[in-house]
Design an enzyme around this catalytic site. Structure first.
Site, short mmCIF file in Angstrom:
data_model
loop_
_atom_site.label_atom_id
_atom_site.label_comp_id
_atom_site.label_asym_id
_atom_site.label_seq_id
_atom_site.Cartn_x
_atom_site.Cartn_y
_atom_site.Cartn_z
N TYR A 23 -7.33 16.40 -6.90
CA TYR A 23 -6.57 15.55 -7.77
C TYR A 23 -5.65 16.54 -8.49
O TYR A 23 -4.24 16.17 -8.39
CB TYR A 23 -7.46 14.82 -8.83
CG TYR A 23 -6.49 13.97 -9.56
CD1 TYR A 23 -6.18 12.81 -9.59
CD2 TYR A 23 -6.52 14.61 -11.07
CE1 TYR A 23 -5.35 12.13 -10.42
CE2 TYR A 23 -5.76 13.94 -12.01
CZ TYR A 23 -5.17 12.60 -11.60
OH TYR A 23 -4.51 11.83 -12.66
N ASP A 43 0.83 -1.07 0.07
CA ASP A 43 0.05 -0.22 -0.15
C ASP A 43 0.78 1.14 -0.09
O ASP A 43 1.66 1.48 1.06
CB ASP A 43 -1.08 -0.10 1.47
CG ASP A 43 -1.79 0.97 1.36
OD1 ASP A 43 -1.69 2.12 0.53
OD2 ASP A 43 -2.90 1.01 2.14
N1 LIG Z 1 -6.25 7.04 -17.16
C1 LIG Z 1 -5.92 8.48 -17.41
O1 LIG Z 1 -6.21 9.09 -18.43
C2 LIG Z 1 -4.86 9.11 -16.69
C3 LIG Z 1 -4.53 10.49 -17.21
C4 LIG Z 1 -3.65 11.20 -16.21
C5 LIG Z 1 -2.98 10.68 -15.25
N2 LIG Z 1 -3.30 9.13 -14.91
C6 LIG Z 1 -2.50 8.78 -13.62
O2 LIG Z 1 -2.04 7.50 -14.05
C7 LIG Z 1 -1.95 6.54 -13.05
C8 LIG Z 1 -2.65 5.27 -13.22
O3 LIG Z 1 -3.90 5.54 -13.60
P1 LIG Z 1 -4.78 4.55 -14.32
O4 LIG Z 1 -5.73 5.21 -15.12
O5 LIG Z 1 -4.12 3.37 -15.08
O6 LIG Z 1 -5.58 3.95 -12.74
P2 LIG Z 1 -6.10 2.42 -12.64
O7 LIG Z 1 -7.21 2.70 -11.53
O8 LIG Z 1 -6.47 1.65 -13.51
O9 LIG Z 1 -4.75 1.86 -11.89
C9 LIG Z 1 -4.19 2.49 -10.60
C10 LIG Z 1 -3.10 1.30 -10.23
O10 LIG Z 1 -2.76 1.84 -8.87
C11 LIG Z 1 -3.03 0.66 -7.84
N3 LIG Z 1 -3.20 1.55 -6.44
C12 LIG Z 1 -4.37 2.00 -6.26
N4 LIG Z 1 -4.13 2.50 -4.84
C13 LIG Z 1 -2.88 1.94 -4.25
C14 LIG Z 1 -2.14 1.96 -3.18
N5 LIG Z 1 -2.60 2.51 -2.26
N6 LIG Z 1 -0.95 1.42 -3.03
C15 LIG Z 1 -0.58 0.81 -4.18
N7 LIG Z 1 -1.05 0.58 -5.40
C16 LIG Z 1 -2.39 1.26 -5.57
C17 LIG Z 1 -3.99 -0.05 -8.28
O11 LIG Z 1 -4.15 -1.40 -7.55
C18 LIG Z 1 -3.93 0.00 -9.85
O12 LIG Z 1 -3.05 -1.10 -10.02
C19 LIG Z 1 -2.35 7.39 -11.80
O13 LIG Z 1 -1.35 8.09 -11.13
C20 LIG Z 1 -3.16 8.26 -12.56
O14 LIG Z 1 -3.39 9.51 -11.81
C21 LIG Z 1 -4.27 8.48 -15.53
#
Ligand SMILES: NC(=O)c1ccc[n+]([C@@H]2O[C@H](COP(=O)([O-])OP(=O)(O)OC[C@H]3O[C@@H](n4cnc5c(N)ncnc54)[C@H](O)[C@@H]3O)[C@@H](O)[C@H]2O)c1
Length: 261
Positions: free
Chosen positions: A156, A64
């Site tokens: 965020y 975590d």
């Molecule tokens: N998807 C988008 O459009 C987008 C755009 C800009 C930035 N981001 C950033 O990219 C990153 C990934 O986003 P995503 O869309 O792939 O999300 P997602 O929800 O598909 O994946 C998130 C991952 O983080 C893990 N996670 C969550 N809480 C956690 C914790 N406390 N400890 C360890 N792991 C944890 C989850 O288990 C998962 O593996 C994030 O930082 C998000 O802010 C995403």
């Protein structure tokens, strides 16, 4: 396969979305990959899939990222398993449902900071003694919203602004050790997190269409496209540090209808 010698990459939050894309890309290029999520068994299926038919080079570690002692253990476990850390991709993060500032409590903001900001700081802090030994690099997943803002997403956006600023400050300090520190700022990338946003919206079909239409290229990005950029930064971009890399298909360009009035 790009790697002929050992290359060890840690991906936080590697069980879904962009993180999973990075895990798959680095593994397919022959790197050893350590990845984490909070659940005890969340990544075991992916670990087994990646290790099938070859020497163990993928390792899932439950962690975590809001718990610094677990983050410290993640780094120690990686070194114990593979002997070094070449790259950390700080990807774990969360985007809460959209609300105005009235709808966010102080406690919620603090909790989001613990994951999106302090988790990144802790991972860098505990990995850097190892990364410095091999003159490796760090990639922090920030967001385009850190630069252009976003409707009803104050908490965020503030956390991602911190990630981008932190990346630049850390790049300055770590250059003395030959360590590069870069950020990737994705625009809309279609992942389970984005699907969550669609599911929570009052008009899911319109939400998906608007998500696609926000880019000049008329679609969201894929996790594979982000992973390719991360791989380039980790392996090929040897004269690049302290840079925030947009992967947005031009979402930040041009005027559009932006007033809510
Ligand atoms: N998807 C988008 O459009 C987008 C755009 C800009 C930035 N981001 C950033 O990219 C990153 C990934 O986003 P995503 O869309 O792939 O999300 P997602 O929800 O598909 O994946 C998130 C991952 O983080 C893990 N996670 C969550 N809480 C956690 C914790 N406390 N400890 C360890 N792991 C944890 C989850 O288990 C998962 O593996 C994030 O930082 C998000 O802010 C995403």
């Amino acid at each position: 396969m790009r790697f002929t010698t050992a290359f060890v990459c840690i991906v936080t939050g590697g069980t879904s979305g962009i993180g999973e894309g990075c895990v798959r890309k680095f593994a397919s290029e022959g790197a050893s990959v350590v990845f984490c999520a909070p659940g005890a068994s969340d990544g075991l299926a992916l670990e087994a899939e990646l290790n099938a038919g070859r020497a163990k080079s993928a390792l899932y570690v439950p962690c975590d990222m809001t718990k610094p002692e677990q983050v410290e253990r993640l780094m120690a476990r990686s070194v114990e398993a593979f002997g070094r850390i070449d790259c950390v991709i700080n990807n774990a993060g969360w985007h809460p449902p959209h609300r105005t500032i009235d709808g966010f409590s102080i406690e919620e903001f603090r909790a989001l900071n613990d994951l999106n900001v302090i988790g990144v700081f802790a991972a860098c802090k505990y990995a850097l003694p190892h990364i410095r030994k091999v003159r490796g690099s760090i990639i922090n997943i920030s967001s385009l919203t850190a630069v252009i803002g976003q409707l009803q997403a104050t908490t965020y956006v503030a956390t991602k602004g911190a990630v981008t600023a932190f990346t630049k400050a850390l790049a300055i300090d770590e250059a003395a050790h030959g360590v590069r520190v870069n950020a990737i700022s994705p625009g809309n990338i279609f992942t389970p997190l984005w699907q969550q946003g669609i599911d929570q919206s009052p008009d899911p079909k319109k939400c998906r269409e608007d998500g696609d239409a926000a880019q000049l290229l008329g679609r969201m990005g894929t996790t594979e496209e982000v992973a390719k950029l991360a791989f380039f930064l980790a392996v090929d971009a040897t004269f690049t540090t302290g840079v925030d890399h947009y992967i947005t298909a031009g979402a930040e360009l041009a005027y559009g209808r932006k007033t809510q009035i």
